[in-house]
Design a protein around this motif. Structure first.
Motif, PDB file in Angstrom:
ATOM      1  N   HIS A 144       0.837  -1.193   0.000  1.00 15.69           N
ATOM      2  CA  HIS A 144       0.000   0.000   0.000  1.00 15.69           C
ATOM      3  C   HIS A 144       0.878   1.251   0.000  1.00 15.69           C
ATOM      4  O   HIS A 144       1.908   1.302   0.665  1.00 15.69           O
ATOM      5  N   GLY A 197      -7.972   6.105  -4.371  1.00 11.92           N
ATOM      6  CA  GLY A 197      -7.763   5.436  -3.099  1.00 11.92           C
ATOM      7  C   GLY A 197      -8.762   5.812  -2.031  1.00 11.92           C
ATOM      8  O   GLY A 197      -9.851   6.320  -2.294  1.00 11.92           O
ATOM      9  N   SER A 210      -3.510   4.313  -1.221  1.00 10.55           N
ATOM     10  CA  SER A 210      -3.731   4.069  -2.646  1.00 10.55           C
ATOM     11  C   SER A 210      -3.251   2.674  -3.006  1.00 10.55           C
ATOM     12  O   SER A 210      -2.346   2.123  -2.372  1.00 10.55           O
ATOM     13  N   ALA A 245      -6.971  -0.758  -1.722  1.00  8.80           N
ATOM     14  CA  ALA A 245      -6.604   0.475  -1.029  1.00  8.80           C
ATOM     15  C   ALA A 245      -7.234   0.545   0.352  1.00  8.80           C
ATOM     16  O   ALA A 245      -7.418   1.622   0.902  1.00  8.80           O
TER      17      ALA A 245
END
Length: 244
Positions: free
Chosen positions: A30, A68, A108, A209
């Motif tokens: 991530h 995201g 995101s 996300a």
């Protein structure tokens, strides 16, 4: 992935269940940022992380690609702010900032790339090769939050604009997930090893996300049901509790 790669033998020279050479590839993480806004009003919240925004998860009118997830992070205070503050910053200033802060966590999605991978060297140590991607979407998510904070209206309680701006960005890699889906079937069984199932985060085709923990748990339960059916076993029924 490292366990399978270390389990190489004559039948599986590239690692267990790795005839397709995908085990350890498509390593993902991530992309996270922490942003803090200061309010003129104190923020005495305790369970701040209960709020989240997914309006831009799949994009926005000005950007057709996923950006995201936005949520609050656990409440910052003077002690946590001290770690990234200049040494000359007074402790009372950091404490005051913590009492007036709104603390955001932005996540995101990382995208699968076969060149991002885990390998094992001659000494058996894990070697990670990784290059970040999808950074443009994350940058746009940050700008979107900054824009929204600048558009906020006056506080209904205090009659003035409480928000003072966003700052203190901290970008780093977080949760790691390896992609091995082409090594597994839909029930997470390895194609090449009949009694090998993989039920950690490795079955994900992308990192997503959001926190994947609940999805990993749900999938493990699903695979467990499949194994019960395959083995002809019956689910153990919980004993009925005696009632007075």
């Amino acid at each position: 992935a490292a366990l399978l790669l270390r389990s190489a033998n004559d039948k599986h020279p590239n690692g267990l269940a790795n005839g397709s050479d995908v085990v350890g590839r498509h390593y993902m993480g991530h992309t996270n940022s922490v942003l803090m806004a200061l309010s003129k009003c104190p923020n005495p919240t305790v369970f701040q992380k209960t709020l989240s925004v997914n309006d831009f998860y799949f994009g926005s009118p000005d950007w057709n690609f996923p950006m995201g997830h936005i949520s609050f992070v656990g409440k910052l205070d003077g002690d946590t702010l001290k770690a990234g503050a200049p040494k000359i910053a007074p402790k009372w200033t950091l404490d005051l900032m913590g009492k007036h802060s709104l603390d955001f966590w932005l996540t995101s999605e990382d995208l699968p790339d076969p060149n991002n991978r885990v390998t094992i060297n001659r000494d058996g140590d894990i070697v990670l090769q990784y290059k970040a991607n999808n950074e443009e979407g994350h940058k746009r998510l940050i700008k979107k939050l900054e824009s929204l904070m600048q558009q906020q209206t006056k506080c209904f309680i205090h009659g003035h604009e409480c928000h003072e701006g966003l700052f203190a960005r901290n970008l780093y890699l977080g949760q790691r997930i390896q992609l091995e889906t082409s090594a597994l079937d839909r029930n997470c069984k390895a194609h090449e090893v009949d009694n090998l199932y993989v039920v950690d985060g490795s079955f994900f085709c992308s990192s997503g996300a959001v926190n994947p923990a609940l999805t990993i748990i749900a999938n493990a339960l699903r695979v467990g049901d499949h194994l019960l059916e395959r083995m002809g076993a019956r689910r153990a029924e919980p004993e009925m509790m005696a009632t007075a």
